[in-house]
Motif scaffolding. Structure first.
Motif, PDB file in Angstrom:
ATOM      1  N   LEU A   1       6.942  54.643   2.645  1.00  8.68           N
ATOM      2  CA  LEU A   1       7.770  55.644   3.316  1.00  8.68           C
ATOM      3  C   LEU A   1       9.093  55.020   3.741  1.00  8.68           C
ATOM      4  O   LEU A   1       9.110  54.032   4.473  1.00  8.68           O
ATOM      5  N   ALA A   2      10.191  55.635   3.282  1.00  5.74           N
ATOM      6  CA  ALA A   2      11.519  55.203   3.742  1.00  5.74           C
ATOM      7  C   ALA A   2      12.041  56.251   4.717  1.00  5.74           C
ATOM      8  O   ALA A   2      12.068  57.443   4.390  1.00  5.74           O
ATOM      9  N   ILE A   3      12.415  55.795   5.899  1.00  5.03           N
ATOM     10  CA  ILE A   3      12.937  56.709   6.917  1.00  5.03           C
ATOM     11  C   ILE A   3      14.404  56.369   7.155  1.00  5.03           C
ATOM     12  O   ILE A   3      14.772  55.200   7.259  1.00  5.03           O
TER      13      ILE A   3
ATOM     14  N   PRO B   1       1.547  55.765   5.059  1.00  2.00           N
ATOM     15  CA  PRO B   1       2.148  54.649   4.323  1.00  2.00           C
ATOM     16  C   PRO B   1       1.478  53.300   4.553  1.00  2.00           C
ATOM     17  O   PRO B   1       0.923  53.034   5.609  1.00  2.00           O
ATOM     18  N   ASP B   2       1.574  52.458   3.535  1.00  2.00           N
ATOM     19  CA  ASP B   2       1.215  51.033   3.666  1.00  2.00           C
ATOM     20  C   ASP B   2       2.436  50.212   4.041  1.00  2.00           C
ATOM     21  O   ASP B   2       2.324  49.131   4.620  1.00  2.00           O
ATOM     22  N   VAL B   3       3.597  50.725   3.690  1.00  2.00           N
ATOM     23  CA  VAL B   3       4.864  50.058   4.003  1.00  2.00           C
ATOM     24  C   VAL B   3       5.840  51.119   4.494  1.00  2.00           C
ATOM     25  O   VAL B   3       5.910  52.209   3.933  1.00  2.00           O
ATOM     26  N   ILE B   4       6.570  50.779   5.568  1.00  2.00           N
ATOM     27  CA  ILE B   4       7.633  51.661   6.059  1.00  2.00           C
ATOM     28  C   ILE B   4       8.951  50.886   5.997  1.00  2.00           C
ATOM     29  O   ILE B   4       9.006  49.719   6.391  1.00  2.00           O
ATOM     30  N   LEU B   5      10.002  51.548   5.524  1.00  2.00           N
ATOM     31  CA  LEU B   5      11.354  50.984   5.522  1.00  2.00           C
ATOM     32  C   LEU B   5      12.215  51.872   6.404  1.00  2.00           C
ATOM     33  O   LEU B   5      12.161  53.099   6.271  1.00  2.00           O
TER      34      LEU B   5
END
Lengths: 234, 234, 234, 234, 234, 234
Positions: free
Chosen positions: F4-6, F100-104
C-alpha cells in the motif's frame, strides 16, 4: 517531596518508571500517578470500552496500592489520543493536584502515538502551572518541577541520559506490573514477548548499561525556568 | 574526592571550569589541573616558544595557587596538538597522578583543534587507567571517574546537558583568569572581546539559562564501566 | 577578494566547486586552488605513482588555466592521506599563500577518507593562520576567512545549508572537468557513471533544490573569530 | 522590501528580533509585526483576559510605533495555542497582508509551546500563500519569502546558523522592549532575571559569538520553492 | 559468498557478531575473522604482552574453529590503537585476503577507542581495495562489499538500523564466546557483569527489539560505489 | 504480498514511489494506493474545489490503471490537512482495506505540511490496525506491515537509508506521472522546473547514489512489533 509519574496507559508506569517511584517512596517522598487514558480501546479481550476501562483502572489501583501511590485517571480514549484543549486542561489539573517537585512522563519522540502525545502535552503545559487565568480546575501552584522522560517500548529510538538503580525495589516493581493481568494475553497479538518478560529484559539491559543489576533510564526536558535538576533523581 | 580538570592551554581551565573547581574546593575536595600544552606557539607577543611557555606556565601557577590547585604541565606544542602515543601516555600519567573521581575536560567536538584533541584523547584513555601493562609511568589506579566536557569558546556548537551554579565563587574565578596577563593583548588579534569580557558574558549567559547569576555548563561522556554520575557535580 | 579552493585530488575542485570559483572570477576576484594530493595512487591506469601524478597535475593545470586560477600542489600520497604535522604545515602554507577571504574545501564528514582528512585539517589550522611562531614557511596573514564545505561524492550524507547558482558558468565548469581525461576510464572500476555524467546529474539536482538550472551546495564551518559570512558567497 | 516578524506573544518580537527589524527599517524597508496571541492568559497580574490583552496590545503598539512598524493582532488565547484551521487561516491572512520578502518567526523546536506552534504553523502555511482557493480572507500573493527562525528563550536548544549585528540599533531595541511594562513583574514568578536583563545578556552573548557587541541569531527554513536567501538578511 | 568480520580484540567478534557469522555459515558461505589487536595490553592477569597475546590468540583460534572461520591476526598493540599507515595497510591486506562480499566491523562512534579506530580505518580503506598502487601486500580485489557496523559495548550510544535473528545459533555463539576464558576475570575489574552475562542480556534485548529471542544489531556505512545491500544480511 | 502506497496528493505516489510499486507489481504482488486529499485546494487553475478534485481523481485513476493499482480516495481538503480523529479513522480504514505487508508513505519530517501530516498519522495508527474496538469502519487485520518513508520534494532534508533500483520500470513510472496533466501548469507558479523534469532529475540523482540509472529512496519507521524488514523491498 512530591513525585508525579504520568503515563498514557495503565501499565506504562509499572513498565517504565515504577522502580524509580518506589525508590522515591523508600526515601519518604509522596508518589502520584496520572494516566491520560484508561486503555479502553487498545485491547481485543473485551466487548466494550467500559468493560476494559473498568478492568484496567482496577488493575492500576491495585498496582498503585502495592506501591503506596495515589492515582488520577484522566480517561481520554486510548489509541486516539490527541493534543486538545481538553487534554491540556486535564493534565494541568493533574500536575496541580500532585504539586510535584519531579515529573516523570513518556518520551515525546516515542514512536507509539499515545505515549508521544502524553509526553508532548505534559511538556507543553509546564509554563501553565502557575497561571491563575489558565483554563483549569485546580488552583495554580508555584513549584518549578524537573521533568524527566522515561523510555520507549523496548527502548526503540531512545538514548538515555541518566539512569536510576532500581535493583532493591525490582521485585516489588514486578509485582506491581503483574497486577495488570489483562495485558498479558492481549499484548501477544502483536508482540513476541509477554510483559513481565519485556520488563525483565529491558531493566536488566538498562542495569547493564548503568553498572547495576536493574535500572530505569531517563532523558531530561529543558525549558527556561524549569531546568532539570539531576540531583532530585533517587 | 579528587577532581581533575584537563585543558589544552593555560587559561582554558580558568575560562571554562574554574568556577566548578572552586565549588569542589569549597566542599573540601582536592583539585588538580593538567594542561596538554603550555600555549607556547599560538601567540605573537613573544619571540620564542620557550619565552611564551615560561610566561604562561607562571601565569597558570599563579592562577592555580589562588584556587588551591596542583598543576601538571604536559608540554606538547600547541596549535599543532595531535593524537599520538606520547600524548596518550602523558594524559594517562596525568590521570593516574590525580587519581580523580571526576574529570573535566574540553569537548571533543570543539571546533578549536587543540581543545578537540585534548577532549578526544582524554576520552580515549579512560579504559587504560587500570591496566598495568599500559605504556605509562604512573601506577594504575582503580577508580572509575565520571567524565564531563566543559564548553567551547563562546559556546559555539555546544548544547549543555547540565549546569553548575558558580555565583558565589565567580569573583575568585575572574581573579584566577586575570592571572593570564599575556592573553589579554594577543587574543585581540582575532577576537573582538577581551578575555575577562568573554568570561563575564559567557558565564552570565550560562547562569541565565540555569536560573542563577553565573554558571558553567557541561556535557557527559558515556562509556561502559565509566558512566557519568551527575550527583558528583557540585 | 581572494578565494581559495582546497581539494584532496585533482578533479575535486572541478567536480564540487568550480562553478562557484568561476562566479567569483566573473565578479573580478582572484581564485586559487590547492590540492593535498596529486591523486598519485588511486588509479590503475598507470604503472607508477610518478606517472599518474605528472599526468594529473598537468590536467589540473589545464583546468586551472581555463578557469584563470593559480594552483599549488601539496603532493601528499592519496588513498593514504593522514592528519600529520607535515600536512598541517603544507595547508597552513597554502592558505597563507592565497591570503584568502573565503576558503572552500571538502566536508570533514565525507565518507571518502582523503576528502574527510583534507576538510578536517583545513578546519583545524584556521587558528594557526596569524601566528608567527607556527611551524610554517609562509608568513602569517591577518585575515579571518569564511570557510565553507562543498559537497560529498554524489551527495551522500550531505544536507546543504546554502547554494550558489552556477547556471551561467556551468558549461565552462564542465570544460574544466573534461580536462581530467585520466579520470574517465579509471572511475569506471567502481562507479556506474562517468565523471561528466555525475557532474551533470549532481549539479542539476542541486539546481533543482535551489530553484535554478545548475547549482553547487555548501555547509559552513563555525569557529570563534572565523564565523562564516554568507554574503561573501557569489 | 517588506519584512514580517511573527511572534507568539507581545514582547517576543522585541526580545528576539527587533534589532534585525530595526536594521531593515534603517535600510528603508517596510516592517510588519503579527502576533498569534495577545498574551491574555499567561499572566497573574490582572483579573481578566480582556484586561491583560488590552494592556499588552497597547504596549505592543507603543513598541511598534517606536520602531516604525505596523502591527496585526491575531488574538488567539495564549498558553493554549494549538494548530487549528482558524490559526492557519489567520496566519495566512497576516502573511498576505504584509506581502513579505522575508519572514522572521519563533523556532518550531522551541520548548515553549506557544512559540513552537507559532513557528510550526507559519512554516506549514508557506505553500498556501499563492493559492486562490485556500481558506483565507486576504487575496493571494505571489512572493516566495525567505523564512528565518529567531532564537528560543535564553537560547535553550538553539544552535544558530547565522547572526545579524544589531549593535547600532540596540538601544532602540531596548527602548522598544521597555514598552512592555506589564511583563516586568510577572516574569519574576518563574524566572530569575528581568526582561531587560535577559535581553542584555542574550544579545551580548550572540554578539560575542558573532564577533560584534550585540547580535541576534537565526536558523533557516528550507522548503522547495521557498529556499532561504541569506543575502536578504541585513 | 565471503563474509569478513573485523574486530579490535579477541572476543569482539564473539560478543558482537558471531551469531550473524554463524547464520552465514549455516547458509553455506565462507566466514573470515580479522583482529587489529590481540588484546595484548588491556589485561592485568598476565605478566607480559606476549603471554597475553599468546593466550588470547589461542582462545580466538578455538572460537573460530568452533564456528568454522578462518582467522588473521594483525597484531597491533591494544589500548593504544591509532590510525597509522601501518594499520591501514594491514587492514587492506586483511580485506583483500578474505575477498569479502560483506564486512562487519566495530562502530566508528564507539566510545571505546580501539573499537572506534578499527571501525574508522576499515571504513577509510574501502576505496583502496581495488587499487594496484596502494601500499599493500595482497593483490587488489574487485568486489564492492557492503559494510555494516555491529554494536558498541552494552549498546551505549548505538541506535540500530537493522537486526539479524540469531536465535537458532545462539547456543553456539555462546560456546564460542566461552572460549575466551582469559576475559572472564579481567573484565570484572571495571565491569559489573561477566562476559557471558553481558552477552545474554544484550542479545536478548536486541531480540526483544527485533521481535525474536536473540538478535544482533547493525548500522550501515554509506559510500559512493560501496552502498550497503541489506539483502545480503542473513 | 499486498503493498500500500499512501500519499497526500494525487501525483505524490507517481513522483515518489511508483517505481517501487511497479517493481512489486512486476514480481506478482498486489498494489494499492490511498490518498489523504484529492488536491482540491492547492491549485489556481480551476474555479472550484470540486472541479479540481474531479479532475485530479480522474488523473489518479488513469495513472493507477496504467500501473495496475487499486485506488482509495480519503478526500480531506489539501493545504489544510490536520491530524484529526477523522483522518486517523480514514487512514486506519485504508490500511485495513489494503491489508498490506508493506506500506510506503510520505516522510513525517517533510517540510511540506500535507506530506508531513500524512506520514505522521500513518505512523501513528500502526498500533490501531489489529484492535476491534478502534473507531473504524473496516474490520481489524492481523498483519504487522513494514513501513517505509519515501522522499521529500526535491529531496530537501532527506538522507536515504535504502534505495530501490527502478531503472527497468522508469518509463512506465514517467507515463503514470504524465497522467497528472493538471499539475504541469500550476506547479510553475512557485517552482522552476516542471514535474516530469523534477522526476527525471531526482530519480537520476537517487540512481547515481545507489549505483544504477534510476532509483527511489526510502527511510524506515521503527516501532515495537512493527520493525521494518528491508528484505521486503523489491
Amino acid at each position: 517531596m512530591n513525585v508525579l509519574a504520568i503515563g498514557a496507559h495503565p501499565d506504562d508506569i509499572e513498565v517504565f518508571c515504577a522502580g524509580t517511584l518506589l525508590k522515591y517512596k523508600q526515601q519518604g517522598h509522596n508518589i502520584f500517578i496520572a494516566l491520560t487514558t484508561s486503555g479502553n480501546i487498545g485491547s481485543n479481550e473485551y466487548e466494550s470500552r467500559e468493560a476494559i476501562a473498568a478492568q484496567r483502572e482496577q488493575e492500576q489501583l491495585d498496582a498503585a496500592k502495592l506501591m503506596g501511590a495515589e492515582v488520577r485517571f484522566l480517561r481520554f480514549d486510548d489509541q486516539g489520543l490527541q493534543d486538545t484543549p481538553e487534554l491540556r486542561r486535564a493534565i494541568i489539573n493533574a500536575i496541580r493536584w500532585a504539586n510535584p517537585d519531579v515529573i516523570l512522563v513518556n518520551y515525546p519522540e516515542d514512536p507509539s502515538t499515545d505515549h508521544a502525545i502524553t509526553g508532548k502535552v505534559v511538556s507543553q503545559v509546564m509554563l501553565s502551572i502557575p497561571g491563575k487565568l489558565i483554563p483549569a480546575d485546580e488552583p495554580p501552584i508555584d513549584k518549578n518541577p524537573s521533568l524527566f522522560y522515561y523510555g520507549t517500548p523496548v527502548g526503540i529510538g531512545f538514548l538515555p541520559e541518566v539512569y536510576v538503580d532500581i535493583t532493591d525495589v525490582y521485585e516489588l516493581k514486578k509485582e506491581a506490573l503483574a497486577m495488570h493481568t489483562s495485558q498479558f494475553n492481549w499484548m501477544d497479538v502483536y508482540q513476541t514477548h509477554n510483559l513481565l518478560n519485556i520488563l525483565d529484559i529491558t531493566d536488566k539491559f538498562r542495569g547493564l548499561q548503568a553498572g547495576c543489576e536493574y535500572a530505569e533510564a531517563f532523558r531530561a526536558f529543558r525549558l527556561h525556568g524549569y531546568m532539570p535538576n539531576f540531583k532530585l533523581l533517587p
